[in-house]
Design a protein around this motif. Structure first.
Motif, PDB file in Angstrom:
ATOM      1  N   GLU A 280     -78.974  16.478  17.451  1.00 29.65           N
ATOM      2  CA  GLU A 280     -78.318  15.447  18.274  1.00 29.65           C
ATOM      3  C   GLU A 280     -77.176  16.068  19.057  1.00 29.65           C
ATOM      4  N   VAL A 281     -77.029  15.661  20.319  1.00 32.28           N
ATOM      5  CA  VAL A 281     -75.936  16.107  21.186  1.00 32.28           C
ATOM      6  C   VAL A 281     -75.369  14.891  21.895  1.00 32.28           C
ATOM      7  N   ASN A 282     -74.051  14.799  21.952  1.00 29.43           N
ATOM      8  CA  ASN A 282     -73.408  13.671  22.615  1.00 29.43           C
ATOM      9  C   ASN A 282     -72.083  14.128  23.227  1.00 29.43           C
ATOM     10  N   HIS A 283     -71.718  13.518  24.348  1.00 28.63           N
ATOM     11  CA  HIS A 283     -70.438  13.813  24.996  1.00 28.63           C
ATOM     12  C   HIS A 283     -69.973  12.563  25.727  1.00 28.63           C
ATOM     13  N   HIS A 284     -68.677  12.370  25.781  1.00 27.76           N
ATOM     14  CA  HIS A 284     -68.132  11.176  26.440  1.00 27.76           C
ATOM     15  C   HIS A 284     -66.630  11.348  26.606  1.00 27.76           C
ATOM     16  N   VAL A 285     -66.046  10.440  27.397  1.00 28.85           N
ATOM     17  CA  VAL A 285     -64.600  10.397  27.543  1.00 28.85           C
ATOM     18  C   VAL A 285     -63.998   9.877  26.241  1.00 28.85           C
ATOM     19  N   THR A 286     -62.859  10.409  25.865  1.00 32.12           N
ATOM     20  CA  THR A 286     -62.199   9.969  24.641  1.00 32.12           C
ATOM     21  C   THR A 286     -61.974   8.457  24.672  1.00 32.12           C
ATOM     22  N   TYR A 295     -67.579  13.001  35.374  1.00 26.91           N
ATOM     23  CA  TYR A 295     -66.222  13.073  34.848  1.00 26.91           C
ATOM     24  C   TYR A 295     -65.253  13.265  36.007  1.00 26.91           C
ATOM     25  N   THR A 296     -63.976  13.000  35.737  1.00 23.08           N
ATOM     26  CA  THR A 296     -62.900  13.255  36.680  1.00 23.08           C
ATOM     27  C   THR A 296     -61.992  14.324  36.096  1.00 23.08           C
ATOM     28  N   ILE A 297     -61.494  15.197  36.940  1.00 26.77           N
ATOM     29  CA  ILE A 297     -60.651  16.287  36.450  1.00 26.77           C
ATOM     30  C   ILE A 297     -59.496  15.729  35.625  1.00 26.77           C
ATOM     31  N   LEU A 298     -59.103  16.513  34.614  1.00 28.65           N
ATOM     32  CA  LEU A 298     -57.953  16.223  33.749  1.00 28.65           C
ATOM     33  C   LEU A 298     -58.195  15.081  32.777  1.00 28.65           C
ATOM     34  N   GLU A 299     -59.444  14.614  32.636  1.00 30.11           N
ATOM     35  CA  GLU A 299     -59.746  13.589  31.634  1.00 30.11           C
ATOM     36  C   GLU A 299     -59.845  14.221  30.249  1.00 30.11           C
ATOM     37  N   GLU A 300     -59.518  13.427  29.237  1.00 29.00           N
ATOM     38  CA  GLU A 300     -59.692  13.836  27.847  1.00 29.00           C
ATOM     39  C   GLU A 300     -61.131  13.515  27.424  1.00 29.00           C
ATOM     40  N   VAL A 301     -61.859  14.502  26.935  1.00 33.36           N
ATOM     41  CA  VAL A 301     -63.271  14.317  26.607  1.00 33.36           C
ATOM     42  C   VAL A 301     -63.550  14.788  25.184  1.00 33.36           C
ATOM     43  N   GLU A 302     -64.697  14.351  24.663  1.00 33.73           N
ATOM     44  CA  GLU A 302     -65.187  14.774  23.348  1.00 33.73           C
ATOM     45  C   GLU A 302     -66.633  15.241  23.487  1.00 33.73           C
ATOM     46  N   TYR A 303     -66.939  16.326  22.778  1.00 32.76           N
ATOM     47  CA  TYR A 303     -68.313  16.850  22.750  1.00 32.76           C
ATOM     48  C   TYR A 303     -68.731  16.965  21.288  1.00 32.76           C
ATOM     49  N   LYS A 304     -69.916  16.440  20.961  1.00 30.05           N
ATOM     50  CA  LYS A 304     -70.420  16.454  19.590  1.00 30.05           C
ATOM     51  C   LYS A 304     -71.821  17.036  19.558  1.00 30.05           C
ATOM     52  N   GLN A 324     -68.967  27.649  18.081  1.00 27.78           N
ATOM     53  CA  GLN A 324     -68.080  27.529  19.233  1.00 27.78           C
ATOM     54  C   GLN A 324     -68.776  26.802  20.383  1.00 27.78           C
ATOM     55  N   MET A 325     -67.951  26.139  21.194  1.00 27.07           N
ATOM     56  CA  MET A 325     -68.419  25.441  22.383  1.00 27.07           C
ATOM     57  C   MET A 325     -67.709  26.011  23.600  1.00 27.07           C
ATOM     58  N   GLU A 326     -68.443  26.102  24.709  1.00 23.27           N
ATOM     59  CA  GLU A 326     -67.858  26.573  25.964  1.00 23.27           C
ATOM     60  C   GLU A 326     -68.107  25.532  27.056  1.00 23.27           C
ATOM     61  N   PHE A 327     -67.098  25.351  27.910  1.00 25.15           N
ATOM     62  CA  PHE A 327     -67.234  24.496  29.085  1.00 25.15           C
ATOM     63  C   PHE A 327     -67.264  25.439  30.284  1.00 25.15           C
ATOM     64  N   VAL A 328     -68.439  25.545  30.923  1.00 23.98           N
ATOM     65  CA  VAL A 328     -68.717  26.669  31.807  1.00 23.98           C
ATOM     66  C   VAL A 328     -69.024  26.196  33.221  1.00 23.98           C
ATOM     67  N   VAL A 346     -67.435  18.903  16.420  1.00 20.65           N
ATOM     68  CA  VAL A 346     -66.750  18.146  17.452  1.00 20.65           C
ATOM     69  C   VAL A 346     -65.710  19.021  18.139  1.00 20.65           C
ATOM     70  N   SER A 347     -65.633  18.893  19.468  1.00 22.30           N
ATOM     71  CA  SER A 347     -64.572  19.517  20.266  1.00 22.30           C
ATOM     72  C   SER A 347     -63.926  18.453  21.131  1.00 22.30           C
ATOM     73  N   LYS A 348     -62.590  18.415  21.126  1.00 22.57           N
ATOM     74  CA  LYS A 348     -61.822  17.506  21.963  1.00 22.57           C
ATOM     75  C   LYS A 348     -60.901  18.337  22.835  1.00 22.57           C
ATOM     76  N   PHE A 349     -60.962  18.102  24.144  1.00 22.46           N
ATOM     77  CA  PHE A 349     -60.144  18.906  25.044  1.00 22.46           C
ATOM     78  C   PHE A 349     -59.950  18.166  26.363  1.00 22.46           C
ATOM     79  N   LYS A 350     -59.061  18.707  27.173  1.00 24.42           N
ATOM     80  CA  LYS A 350     -58.760  18.151  28.484  1.00 24.42           C
ATOM     81  C   LYS A 350     -59.490  18.948  29.544  1.00 24.42           C
ATOM     82  N   LEU A 351     -60.169  18.253  30.435  1.00 30.33           N
ATOM     83  CA  LEU A 351     -60.923  18.939  31.483  1.00 30.33           C
ATOM     84  C   LEU A 351     -59.981  19.736  32.384  1.00 30.33           C
TER      85      LEU A 351
END
Length: 434
Positions: A280-286, A295-304, A324-328, A346-351
């Motif tokens: 299972e893979v999921n991603h969304h805005v916090t 997405y919009t720049i500088l949004e807080e997001v979660e990746y699972k 590890q997860m990479e945003f590429v 889970v990874s939580k970060f700011k775009l």
């Protein structure tokens, strides 16, 4: 129709000893596929994997797949008479092989080794070590007592470091350094070399010291696995049940480490262990639960991502903590070690403050495990005009300079318009009176 996701062996029966065992007759025929769990001979009879010899029954360590390996040796199944093209084709189709060449190595296995980046030594040669050999050696010093430190310390592939030396008597192989997928499971010592046993050495052997590999594992990029074992004797009952003592050493071991090592190698090769999948893979805005269209720049997001491991035929939660997860976008803008939450990584970060087409990427490649790769593409757009801040904190100095200039112009205008020099004012009054 074979299931490409099942575990298969390519086998051919050539000859068997006599005796009272019903499956020790001589069979002839073309190479055929057979399931490792449901192996049948050319007459349709079930191959007796579950049948153990008396010696095996008395040894608790040999009641699993190691006993099956010794059965393979006693009931000859010639891995080295397989058609090379079939091996290459089916290796691409996610089949797995345990390649056990004899000293008289045939061309098909040699060619298959070339395709995998392995060069076997000449037919008839053996790995010889005049220092690290077993006391039961017959004088050729080719019955090697492999120190546990020479065995790859990987719990999945070898079961970890063996507690006793390994007995080996067979051919060596050289590995192409360009093939990064090859993994030496057992390396020769620095005092070993490969040559003909009875011949006088007149030229420098090709495989010398630690450059010679005795057992080599390969996991292809499609997760097909191949294990090249340079010794048939290593899997035999004679070796598995033999004590071992290194020449010159006073310490004798009543049992060697072959049994558990062979069992671990078979389990790994035929994907009994180290098998992973992404379920299972999921991603969304916090704060949300569904993936947005963009997405919009500088949004807080979660990746699972949910990763599972096959343990004893059942898919269970994978528990390693090094995913590890990479945003590429061409290059990684974000790289994070994921945390476990309710069975998910889970990874939580700011775009980043960069727009474009990005990918969430997870590439998990660890020794012994199947390779995992997941890429989820998402668009990231810039802010709308009404989303920008009215005043930017970092621009406050510029704001101050602009307002100070405005105040300065007002003051200067007031002074310029209303201020008069007293001397000029008095001179002007005198002219008026005259």
């Amino acid at each position: 129709m074979m299931n490409p996701h099942s575990i298969y062996l390519l086998v051919k029966y050539t000859s068997g000893g006599g005796g009272g065992h019903p499956h020790q007759n001589t069979y002839h025929g073309d190479t055929e596929f057979a399931s490792f769990k449901n192996l049948k001979d050319l007459t349709g009879n079930q191959f007796p994997f579950s049948t153990l010899s008396r010696a095996n029954k008395n040894n608790p360590a040999l009641k699993t797949s190691t006993a099956s390996a010794s059965m393979l040796h006693r009931n000859p199944i010639c891995y080295y008479t397989i058609d090379k093209d079939d091996m290459s084709k089916n290796n691409t189709a996610l089949s797995n092989y345990q390649t056990l060449p004899s000293v008289q190595l045939l061309g098909r296995v040699r060619d298959f080794g070339y395709e995998c980046g392995i060069e076997f030594e000449e037919a008839g040669t053996k790995v010889i070590d005049h220092i690290n050999y077993d006391v039961a050696d017959e004088g050729d010093h080719s019955r090697l007592a492999i120190d546990p430190s020479q065995v790859l310390n990987n719990k999945l592939i070898t079961g970890g470091t063996p507690s006793s030396p390994i007995l080996f008597d067979g051919i060596g192989m050289l590995l192409y350094e360009e093939n990064e997928l090859l993994l030496p499971v057992i390396k020769a010592t620095s005092t070993a070399y490969s040559f003909f046993q009875k011949d006088k050495i007149t030229e420098h052997p090709e495989a010398v010291g630690k450059s010679a590999s005795l057992v080599t594992a390969l996991q292809a990029r499609n997760n097909a696995r191949v294990m090249f074992v340079g010794s048939l004797a290593m899997l035999s009952d004679k070796f598995i049940l033999s004590p071992v003592q290194k020449a010159g050493s006073p310490k004798a071991h009543p049992t060697n480490g072959n049994a558990l090592l062979v069992e671990s190698m078979l389990n790994w090769t035929f994907k009994k262990v180290g098998l992973l999948r992404i379920s299972e893979v999921n991603h969304h805005v916090t704060g949300a639960s569904e993936p947005p269209p963009y997405y919009t720049i500088l949004e807080e997001v979660e990746y699972k991502i949910k990763i599972e491991e096959n343990v004893d035929g059942k898919w269970v939660e994978f528990k390693n903590k090094d995913v590890q997860m990479e945003f590429v976008r061409i290059d990684p803008f974000v790289r994070l070690t994921m945390q476990k939450e309710k069975g998910f990584y889970v990874s939580k970060f700011k775009l980043p403050d960069v727009y474009g087409v990005f990918q969430y990427k997870v590439n998990y490649q660890r020794q012994g495990y199947t390779f995992l790769s997941s890429a989820t593409q998402v668009p990231v757009r810039p802010l709308k005009h009404n989303q920008y801040e009215r005043f930017i904190p970092v621009a406050y100095p510029y704001y101050a300079s602009a307002f100070s200039m405005m105040v300065g112009v007002v003051l200067f205008s007031f002074v310029f318009l209303h201020f008069k020099d007293p001397a000029l004012a008095s001179a002007g009054s005198k002219q008026k009176t005259q």
